[in-house]
Design an enzyme around this catalytic site. Structure first.
Site, mmCIF file in Angstrom:
data_model
loop_
_atom_site.group_PDB
_atom_site.id
_atom_site.type_symbol
_atom_site.label_atom_id
_atom_site.label_comp_id
_atom_site.label_asym_id
_atom_site.label_seq_id
_atom_site.Cartn_x
_atom_site.Cartn_y
_atom_site.Cartn_z
ATOM 1 N N LYS A 55 0.815 -1.213 0.049
ATOM 2 C CA LYS A 55 0.046 -0.163 0.087
ATOM 3 C C LYS A 55 0.998 1.093 0.033
ATOM 4 C CE LYS A 55 -3.751 -2.252 2.478
ATOM 5 N NZ LYS A 55 -4.522 -2.641 3.665
ATOM 6 N N ARG A 97 -0.603 -14.696 4.304
ATOM 7 C CA ARG A 97 -1.445 -14.014 5.398
ATOM 8 C C ARG A 97 -0.689 -14.215 6.521
ATOM 9 N NH1 ARG A 97 -5.304 -10.817 3.662
ATOM 10 N NH2 ARG A 97 -6.471 -11.189 5.619
ATOM 11 N N ARG A 114 3.066 -6.695 9.427
ATOM 12 C CA ARG A 114 2.046 -5.471 10.096
ATOM 13 C C ARG A 114 2.574 -5.363 11.671
ATOM 14 N NH1 ARG A 114 -2.941 -7.928 7.008
ATOM 15 N NH2 ARG A 114 -3.077 -6.424 5.346
ATOM 16 N N ASN A 124 -1.621 -0.136 7.278
ATOM 17 C CA ASN A 124 -1.169 -1.327 7.696
ATOM 18 C C ASN A 124 -0.347 -1.961 6.491
ATOM 19 O OD1 ASN A 124 -3.351 -2.198 5.830
ATOM 20 N ND2 ASN A 124 -4.319 -3.359 7.219
ATOM 21 N N HIS A 127 -1.596 -5.534 1.352
ATOM 22 C CA HIS A 127 -2.899 -6.237 1.055
ATOM 23 C C HIS A 127 -2.296 -7.626 0.448
ATOM 24 C CE1 HIS A 127 -6.668 -7.573 -0.475
ATOM 25 N NE2 HIS A 127 -6.064 -7.708 -1.586
#
Length: 161
Positions: A55, A97, A114, A124, A127
């Site tokens: 991001k 993940r 994170r 955060n 993605h």
């Protein structure tokens, strides 16, 4: 553009906007299907793919290289990148993940992306697809099939049995 969606006990493919049904039991879906360029269409096992987007806050904080380094060191193969990334490997969705950590950085363990680099949900930094079906959809939104590089990784024999 190719998009595969899981539908109960069959698979439905949408190819170039034309609805084409290829119906077969999911047990057969575990077999690899190839398109003429040699790239894998139905992606399972070590060929499973996930979509990753660093991001804007991750880019501004200069974390792109560190994030890429973590996935490379895990043994995943980068097959597409436009600051958006497509990684390939066994259980890549589930494992990436876990490597990213929880959506809320406060719930993320130290050592996760994170957990190490984030404080707030709105910042955060990364993605990642939350399922194989989401990965197929997200990859098809950002990448044409010819933009994904199919290559043999000589370290695969040292990572996978």
């Amino acid at each position: 553009m190719l998009l595969g969606l899981l539908c109960s006990s069959s698979l439905t493919f949408y190819y170039l906007g034309i609805l084409q049904h290829l119906q077969f039991p999911l047990s057969q879906a575990m077999m690899e299907l190839h398109i003429h360029s040699g790239c894998i269409v139905l992606i399972t096992g070590i060929h499973e793919r996930t979509f990753i987007a660093i991001k804007p806050d991750g880019v501004q904080r200069r974390l792109v290289g560190e994030i890429i380094r973590r996935f490379e060191q895990k043994g995943f193969k980068l097959i597409g990148m436009k600051i958006l990334q497509v990684w390939q490997g066994l259980d890549v969705v589930k494992i990436t993940r876990a490597m990213m950590g929880e959506t809320n950085p406060a719930d993320s363990a130290p050592g996760t992306i994170r957990g190490d680099f984030c404080v707030e949900v709105g910042r955060n930094v990364i993605h990642g697809s939350d399922s194989v079906a989401s990965a197929v959809r997200e990859i098809s939104l950002w990448f044409q099939p010819e933009e994904l590089i199919c290559w043999n990784d000589c370290t695969a024999d040292w990572i996978y049995e």
